[in-house]
Write an enzyme that holds these catalytic residues in place. Structure first.
Site, PDB file in Angstrom:
ATOM      1  N   ASN A  58     -24.218 -23.839  36.127  1.00  0.00           N
ATOM      2  CA  ASN A  58     -23.723 -25.016  36.882  1.00  0.00           C
ATOM      3  C   ASN A  58     -23.219 -24.630  38.278  1.00  0.00           C
ATOM      4  OD1 ASN A  58     -21.366 -23.704  36.385  1.00  0.00           O
ATOM      5  ND2 ASN A  58     -20.271 -25.471  35.600  1.00  0.00           N
ATOM      6  N   GLU A  60     -20.987 -22.355  39.132  1.00  0.00           N
ATOM      7  CA  GLU A  60     -19.683 -21.686  39.211  1.00  0.00           C
ATOM      8  C   GLU A  60     -19.915 -20.181  39.314  1.00  0.00           C
ATOM      9  OE1 GLU A  60     -17.512 -23.023  35.772  1.00  0.00           O
ATOM     10  OE2 GLU A  60     -17.331 -25.067  36.549  1.00  0.00           O
ATOM     11  N   HIS A 155     -10.223 -19.204  66.306  1.00  0.00           N
ATOM     12  CA  HIS A 155     -10.344 -20.302  67.268  1.00  0.00           C
ATOM     13  C   HIS A 155      -8.981 -20.583  67.928  1.00  0.00           C
ATOM     14  CE1 HIS A 155     -11.767 -23.847  69.200  1.00  0.00           C
ATOM     15  NE2 HIS A 155     -10.808 -24.544  68.639  1.00  0.00           N
ATOM     16  N   LYS A 220     -14.406 -30.049  79.612  1.00  0.00           N
ATOM     17  CA  LYS A 220     -15.292 -30.568  78.542  1.00  0.00           C
ATOM     18  C   LYS A 220     -14.499 -31.535  77.675  1.00  0.00           C
ATOM     19  CE  LYS A 220     -15.930 -28.654  74.255  1.00  0.00           C
ATOM     20  NZ  LYS A 220     -16.264 -27.622  73.237  1.00  0.00           N
ATOM     21  N   ARG A 222     -15.131 -34.254  74.003  1.00  0.00           N
ATOM     22  CA  ARG A 222     -16.076 -34.695  72.972  1.00  0.00           C
ATOM     23  C   ARG A 222     -15.848 -36.167  72.681  1.00  0.00           C
ATOM     24  NH1 ARG A 222     -18.815 -30.447  70.084  1.00  0.00           N
ATOM     25  NH2 ARG A 222     -17.812 -28.426  70.364  1.00  0.00           N
ATOM     26  N   ASP A 248     -17.215 -17.849  74.942  1.00  0.00           N
ATOM     27  CA  ASP A 248     -16.647 -18.757  73.943  1.00  0.00           C
ATOM     28  C   ASP A 248     -16.296 -17.953  72.699  1.00  0.00           C
ATOM     29  OD1 ASP A 248     -15.727 -21.152  72.985  1.00  0.00           O
ATOM     30  OD2 ASP A 248     -17.602 -22.232  73.261  1.00  0.00           O
ATOM     31  N   ASP A 252     -21.755 -22.528  67.546  1.00  0.00           N
ATOM     32  CA  ASP A 252     -22.090 -23.179  66.283  1.00  0.00           C
ATOM     33  C   ASP A 252     -23.433 -23.890  66.471  1.00  0.00           C
ATOM     34  OD1 ASP A 252     -22.080 -24.268  63.801  1.00  0.00           O
ATOM     35  OD2 ASP A 252     -20.310 -25.508  64.035  1.00  0.00           O
ATOM     36  N   ALA A 254     -24.400 -24.733  69.463  1.00  0.00           N
ATOM     37  CA  ALA A 254     -24.680 -24.347  70.861  1.00  0.00           C
ATOM     38  C   ALA A 254     -24.574 -25.515  71.835  1.00  0.00           C
ATOM     39  CB  ALA A 254     -26.034 -23.657  71.008  1.00  0.00           C
ATOM     40  N   THR A 256     -21.899 -26.801  73.165  1.00  0.00           N
ATOM     41  CA  THR A 256     -20.932 -26.483  74.225  1.00  0.00           C
ATOM     42  C   THR A 256     -21.570 -25.606  75.295  1.00  0.00           C
ATOM     43  OG1 THR A 256     -19.114 -26.618  72.652  1.00  0.00           O
ATOM     44  CG2 THR A 256     -18.698 -25.355  74.674  1.00  0.00           C
TER      45      THR A 256
HETATM   46  C1  R5P Z   1     -14.582 -25.440  70.586  1.00  0.00           C
HETATM   47  O1  R5P Z   1     -13.569 -25.735  71.169  1.00  0.00           O
HETATM   48  C2  R5P Z   1     -15.014 -24.045  70.305  1.00  0.00           C
HETATM   49  O2  R5P Z   1     -14.318 -23.097  71.059  1.00  0.00           O
HETATM   50  C3  R5P Z   1     -16.490 -23.882  70.559  1.00  0.00           C
HETATM   51  O3  R5P Z   1     -16.729 -24.149  71.924  1.00  0.00           O
HETATM   52  C4  R5P Z   1     -17.288 -24.843  69.736  1.00  0.00           C
HETATM   53  O4  R5P Z   1     -16.779 -24.970  68.451  1.00  0.00           O
HETATM   54  C5  R5P Z   1     -18.712 -24.395  69.662  1.00  0.00           C
HETATM   55  O5  R5P Z   1     -19.440 -25.324  68.899  1.00  0.00           O
HETATM   56  P1  R5P Z   1     -20.881 -25.777  69.349  1.00  0.00           P
HETATM   57  O6  R5P Z   1     -21.659 -24.520  69.574  1.00  0.00           O
HETATM   58  O7  R5P Z   1     -21.384 -26.599  68.204  1.00  0.00           O
HETATM   59  O8  R5P Z   1     -20.710 -26.590  70.608  1.00  0.00           O
END
Ligand code: R5P
Length: 348
Positions: A58, A60, A155, A220, A222, A248, A252, A254, A256
């Protein structure tokens, strides 16, 4: 004659432990990033301890140490990232079970080494009725029995406050700075550091200070209802004809860095290099980076990088992080100093 090593360079030299010190340590790897754990073990002159694991039908999980950990200082290395079909939550659960098993097997001390700390971006309540996930995860690790945490470029370093105990915050800055020095030397008059948002401003200033070059900050924001939508207010910076190093903590999706790179390019930048500690590369990061006006992508190997090289080819540079992490674990194991590795600046 060899030049004397700078303090940063000294800190990256291997610190192999003596036989006596090695006998008190059990270095164990979770299943997310065994290569990094092996590299750390080699750096410290240790072998990884055995861990048996299986998954029930399952889904686990089950873990068991292959040898006695009684009276040992157990270091559990787990990158809290998605890899090999495992989700972030799978890796977190496996880590919890490994901590619990060590605690119930009379380990003397349990140090959790999570080079990338998952959920660290949700570090405050931005809106009502939200969790502070960063604090919740750290408190779960403590609740399971972790005595000490080690992580790299969180972070928000202030999230350490959620843990009541020692928390060693490491930085990839010495690795990235070394990689950049070579590039800056070849391009001294045009090189600048750029922070892609307010959160990285101090870090970008540190890099600029170390490299003795200028820094530019980009605003920046969001969309409050859709965090994947990035808004770049008008940007006026002296970037025309410059080589820009965008720094950075993580890449994640990309969004940003690619939006920042496009804005810089539209403003006349000549070359763009992006750098980050953690290359999470969630879809569609690699495709976005490949198609963006970005000349180089520099990341460390704190998380497994799977398809990155295939898609980015020779634009990707991966810096091994085992020297920084291995050195810190050796310092911890011998009651040495982690701060001196970063000249006491590992608080950014
Ligand atoms: C946000 O404040 C973090 O420092 C990164 O800039 C952010 O999480 C990167 O995520 P992504 O690549 O999806 O923009």
């Amino acid at each position: 004659m060899e030049l004397p090593l700078q303090e940063d360079e000294q800190s990256m030299q291997s610190l192999k432990l003596s036989l006596k010190q090695r006998q008190g340590i059990y270095l164990a790897s979770g299943s997310t990033h065994p290569k990094l754990a092996e590299d750390i073990a080699t750096f410290m002159g240790l072998e990884l301890g055995l861990v048996e694991r299986k998954q029930f039908p399952n889904t686990e999980q089950y873990v068991r140490y292959g040898n006695s950990v009684r009276g040992q200082h157990v270091f559990i290395i787990q990158a809290l990232a998605a890899s090999n079909g495992c989700s972030v939550n799978d890796s977190l659960m496996e880590l919890m079970l490994m901590i619990d098993a060590a605690r119930r097997s009379s380990a003397r001390e349990i140090t959790v080494v999570a080079p990338y700390m998952a959920y660290s971006r949700q570090d405050r309540k931005a809106r009502g009725r939200e969790p502070i996930s960063a604090a919740a995860v750290i408190q779960m690790l403590q609740g399971a029995g972790a005595d000490r945490l080690v992580s790299v470029d969180m972070h928000s370093p202030q999230t350490q406050a959620a843990f009541y105990g020692p928390f060693d915050h490491l930085m990839a800055e010495p690795l990235l700075t070394e990689a950049l020095k070579v590039r800056v030397k070849a391009d001294l008059s045009s090189f600048i550091v750029v922070s892609p948002d307010g959160g990285r401003a101090k870090v970008a200033e540190d890099y600029a200070g170390k490299l003795n070059i200028e820094v530019v900050h980009m605003p920046k924001s969001r969309d409050v209802n859709d965090s994947s939508k990035i808004i770049r207010p008008d940007f006026i910076g002296e970037v025309e004809g410059r080589t820009c190093f965008l720094i950075d903590d993580m890449i994640d999706t990309a969004g940003t860095l690619v939006s920042a790179a496009k804005t810089l390019k539209d403003s006349g930048a000549r070359r763009i290099i992006v750098g980050a500690t953690h290359g999470l590369f969630s879809f569609p990061a690699l495709e976005r980076l490949r198609d963006a006006p970005i000349d180089e992508v520099i990341v460390t190997d704190t998380v497994p990088l799977e398809d990155a090289q295939k898609i980015l080819g020779n634009r990707l540079f991966v810096l091994p992080s085992a020297s920084v992490i291995g050195r810190a674990l050796s310092e911890i194991a011998t009651n040495g100093s982690v701060s001196k590795m970063f000249n006491d600046r590992n608080n950014r």
